[in-house]
Design an enzyme around this catalytic site. Structure first.
Site, PDB file in Angstrom:
ATOM      1  N   CYS A 177       0.858  -1.193   0.000  1.00  0.00           N
ATOM      2  CA  CYS A 177       0.000   0.000   0.000  1.00  0.00           C
ATOM      3  C   CYS A 177       0.893   1.242   0.000  1.00  0.00           C
ATOM      4  CB  CYS A 177      -0.877   0.052   1.249  1.00  0.00           C
ATOM      5  SG  CYS A 177      -1.893  -1.390   1.524  1.00  0.00           S
ATOM      6  N   HIS A 181       1.118   5.194  -1.469  1.00  0.00           N
ATOM      7  CA  HIS A 181       0.393   6.059  -0.532  1.00  0.00           C
ATOM      8  C   HIS A 181       1.219   6.505   0.670  1.00  0.00           C
ATOM      9  CE1 HIS A 181      -3.358   5.667  -2.706  1.00  0.00           C
ATOM     10  NE2 HIS A 181      -3.174   4.358  -2.772  1.00  0.00           N
ATOM     11  N   ARG A 225     -12.988  -0.589  -2.108  1.00  0.00           N
ATOM     12  CA  ARG A 225     -11.818   0.247  -2.396  1.00  0.00           C
ATOM     13  C   ARG A 225     -10.527  -0.542  -2.130  1.00  0.00           C
ATOM     14  NH1 ARG A 225      -9.625   3.363  -5.665  1.00  0.00           N
ATOM     15  NH2 ARG A 225      -8.566   1.364  -5.712  1.00  0.00           N
ATOM     16  N   CYS A 229      -7.616  -1.907  -4.668  1.00  0.00           N
ATOM     17  CA  CYS A 229      -6.203  -1.548  -4.492  1.00  0.00           C
ATOM     18  C   CYS A 229      -5.356  -2.811  -4.513  1.00  0.00           C
ATOM     19  CB  CYS A 229      -5.985  -0.853  -3.146  1.00  0.00           C
ATOM     20  SG  CYS A 229      -6.333   0.904  -3.163  1.00  0.00           S
TER      21      CYS A 229
END
Lengths: 268, 204, 153, 103
Positions: A177, A181, A225, A229
């Site tokens: 992730c 991000h 979501r 991802c």
């Protein structure tokens, strides 16, 4: 700057750095696109349907979800979402909204697990009751501040697991992730990537999910979501409403503490 | 950020009132969940994400900065993986390279098994003037020859960078396209051409 | 709209829509007919011809308002408006779509000649507003770029 | 059965500002499903908005109007408490009427 010097300046900028200039005007036009879209959010249609579903008595037990305890007592919907995920003593575990909804559909309404998690994400001709319920429940927290607890040891554990997950790099593409991000002002293509370790970005992002995705024509929940991802991260598919997803949501929700909740929103 | 991550590899002892048994090795619990709560689909398998190599392990544990020794270890070990083109030809067809740069498919749970993978270069890089939809995670590659030249050294560097980005940058965000089997030799040649062929729109 | 159609509308207001629907067939309550030839036209020139646009003026009194770049072609907000007096009809056409005509509106007296909706665009294209006022046709257009987004292609 | 519309009608000066959201797939008939079969067209063809029986907007739509259509327009002559009806009919003959009270 007068008009004339503005023109000269603009020409200068175009000549010196035409590409960067084009880039910034592209981003302005995309913000304009988003503003224009915000005018009428089809998510409202999901909220309406969700409210009906919340109140609708269904087989086999012929009861509605109105006695479902989302953490603030049986039947309290207002403000429930900004305190989720949270520890629930009746199951002795931490649950996010969707896990809790599945639980209520099973225990209150008497659905089997398969029935309760059926169609978690809708598609054309196959609407998801869960997405509608999520749209309704989250809309009842609009304007409230994110206030997620990590006082209970299991809440703390969930957060810490989520954090490990966030930084876990694996798979063919070496993605976690964090790859996308964990830095400010990054984009994939023209899509801005929130830095989920930056408080303001984390708040802005978490408080605008779920959202009506114009690219999909559906209201998408937080679980969706994250699943999407993970798909792009080249990870296998998470089981819907599982503890690992709750942990990841816990990490993101806690990082967004204090942010004013403003969803269901509308996104690309 | 650094502080936040300090506890990552350390088990945290929880004191005070607990009503349930708390496992304190969060990393281990996370892996257990990853094993039990994920389902392999298409080319994206549970086994693949559970079998982290040393690089992935270190980069998960030290996502931002890592001790000098580890950084060097990664770069050296990854440089050794680089396979230069068997026929000595580095430059392919930039038009195919452009297609590879545009294509983001491959190894997703939604992709077919054994399909042709893309490089998705535009996701992170500014490459040509005509494509305005590009990302900024990586540096601009526009005017590549002007910026870097096209000496043998540059050509070999570029090849190795695409083949295994971590040969130069430990824990780079860029996938190790050759080493991880995302792009094959011919595809890398084509992407090379996109950057290094004077006729490519990158250099126009 | 012809006189008999207006009569039907007047009746529907008395009878209620549902009843009118069952009496006349639900399509009859509508003023505007769906025009298969216009909607099926495969290029801008044919679509204009089918709409009955023979001569037109490109006019700055007509506007297409939108962002210049759409993040997603599936949903592109478009406003068409006209400040020409007696604007009675407005249509939205997307030149490069397989069938350019997207939507058309009858503007009754008292309704502002400005309508916003959302259209699908297969790719970057000119979007046209076609307006009829006092029996004359006016046109305006705007190019809207459609971009790709996201990773994973 | 079709889902209800969301209609907002707000009096602003001498004009009523109307926003209509409709739950409809607006399927083009050009797309294929995962099995490669063409998804048949399903789209709204006509829509009419009436204030106390008087038509205030009258629309025809094609397949390129976006999924879950949105319309925004203004008309004169409405008063607070007045009733606005919106009706649509799609290519399969499905129809729906909803109303809003002007606020």
């Amino acid at each position: 700057m007068n008009v004339f010097s503005k023109i000269i300046f603009t020409i200068f900028v175009i000549q010196m750095n035409g590409y960067a200039f084009a880039e910034s005007s592209s981003i302005d036009e995309i913000s304009k696109y988003r503003e224009l879209l915000a005018d009428g959010n089809p998510a409202e249609l999901w909220e309406m349907r969700g409210e009906e579903l919340w109140k609708k008595k269904i087989a086999p037990k012929n009861v509605s979800l109105e006695q479902c305890d989302l953490g603030k007592g049986a039947g309290v919907v207002k403000g429930a979402y900004v305190e989720l995920p949270r520890y629930f003593s009746d199951v002795n575990k931490v649950m996010d909204l969707e896990q809790r909804l599945v639980y209520c559909r099973k225990t209150l309404q008497g659905l089997s697990h398969e029935q309760a998690v059926k169609v978690p994400f809708g598609s054309v001709g196959n609407a998801s009751d869960i997405e509608a319920l999520v749209a309704y429940i989250t809309s009842e927290s609009r304007g409230m501040k994110m206030n997620v607890s990590n006082k209970h040891p299991l809440e703390k554990e969930s957060y810490e697991i989520g954090k490990r997950f966030f930084f876990y790099r694996a798979g063919t593409h070496d993605f976690s992730c964090a790859t996308c991000h964990s830095a400010d002002k990054k984009r994939i293509r023209l899509q801005e990537l929130p830095n989920l370790l930056n408080k303001l970005d984390a708040q802005k992002t978490y408080t605008t999910w779920p959202a009506y995705r114009v690219s999909q024509g559906e209201v998408r929940s937080m679980q969706h979501r994250l699943s999407d991802c993970l798909r792009q991260q080249r990870f296998p598919e998470p089981v819907y409403a599982s503890d690992s997803m709750t942990a990841l949501i816990m990490f993101l929700a806690k990082n967004a503490d204090g942010g004013v909740y403003d969803a269901p929103a509308l996104k690309r | 950020m650094k502080k936040m991550l300090m506890g990552l590899s350390v088990s945290i002892v929880i004191t005070g009132c607990t009503t349930a048994a708390i496992k304190t090795d969060y990393g281990q619990t996370m892996l257990t969940l990853l094993r039990s709560e994920f389902i392999s689909k298409g080319p994206a398998t549970v086994e693949r994400v559970l079998s982290q190599d040393e690089v992935q392990k270190i980069c998960s544990e030290y996502p931002v900065e890592r001790p000098e020794k580890m950084a060097t270890l990664i770069q050296d070990s990854q440089m050794k993986t680089v396979q230069y083109p068997s026929d000595g030809i580095y430059i392919g067809d930039w038009k195919n390279g452009e297609k590879i740069a545009q294509n983001g498919r491959g190894f997703q749970s939604s992709d077919p098994l054994g399909g042709v993978n893309g490089g998705n270069c535009y996701a992170c890089h500014n490459i040509t003037k005509s494509e305005i939809s590009y990302g900024n995670i990586g540096p601009s590659l526009y005017n590549y020859i002007k910026a870097h030249g096209s000496s043998e050294q540059v050509i070999k560097y570029t090849w190795a960078k695409i083949y295994n980005s971590q040969a130069y940058t430990d824990c780079s965000s860029m996938p190790r396209f050759g080493h991880s089997g995302i792009l094959n030799e011919q595809q890398i040649k084509d992407v090379m051409a996109l950057l290094l062929d004077p006729a490519s729109p990158v250099n126009q | 709209m012809n006189q008999s159609r207006r009569d039907i509308l007047r009746m529907t207001s008395v009878l209620g829509l549902g009843l009118a629907g069952s009496l006349f067939g639900s399509f009859n309550v509508f003023g505007a007919e769906w025009m298969p030839k216009s909607f099926d036209a495969k290029n801008l020139a044919d679509a204009l011809k089918e709409l009955g646009v023979d001569k037109y003026t490109v006019s700055s009194d007509v506007a297409v308002v939108s962002a210049e770049i759409a993040e997603n072609g599936a949903v592109v907000p478009v406003s068409v408006s006209s400040v020409i007096p007696n604007t009675e009809y407005m249509a939205i056409l997307v030149e490069k779509n397989p069938s350019p005509l997207s939507a058309a509106f009858n503007i009754p007296e008292g309704t502002e000649a400005s309508v916003t909706t959302r259209v699908k665009m297969g790719g970057t294209s000119n979007v046209y507003a076609v307006v009829k006022a006092d029996g004359k046709w006016f046109l305006a257009s705007k190019e809207i770029k459609v971009t790709l987004g996201g990773c994973g292609g | 059965m079709a889902d209800p519309m969301r209609i907002r009608a707000v009096l602003n000066g001498d004009k009523v500002e109307v926003k209509v959201l409709i739950r409809h797939d607006m399927e083009t008939g050009l797309r294929k499903d995962q099995a490669g079969e063409i998804i048949p067209p399903h789209f709204i063809k006509t829509l009419i908005a009436q204030y106390e029986g008087k038509t205030v907007l009258d629309a025809v739509m094609g397949i390129s109007v976006s999924k879950d259509p949105f319309l925004h327009f203004k008309f004169k002559g409405g008063v607070k408490g007045g009733k606005l009806n919106v009706t649509w009919v799609d290519n399969l003959g499905d129809t729906r009427t909803d109303s809003a009270i002007i606020s």
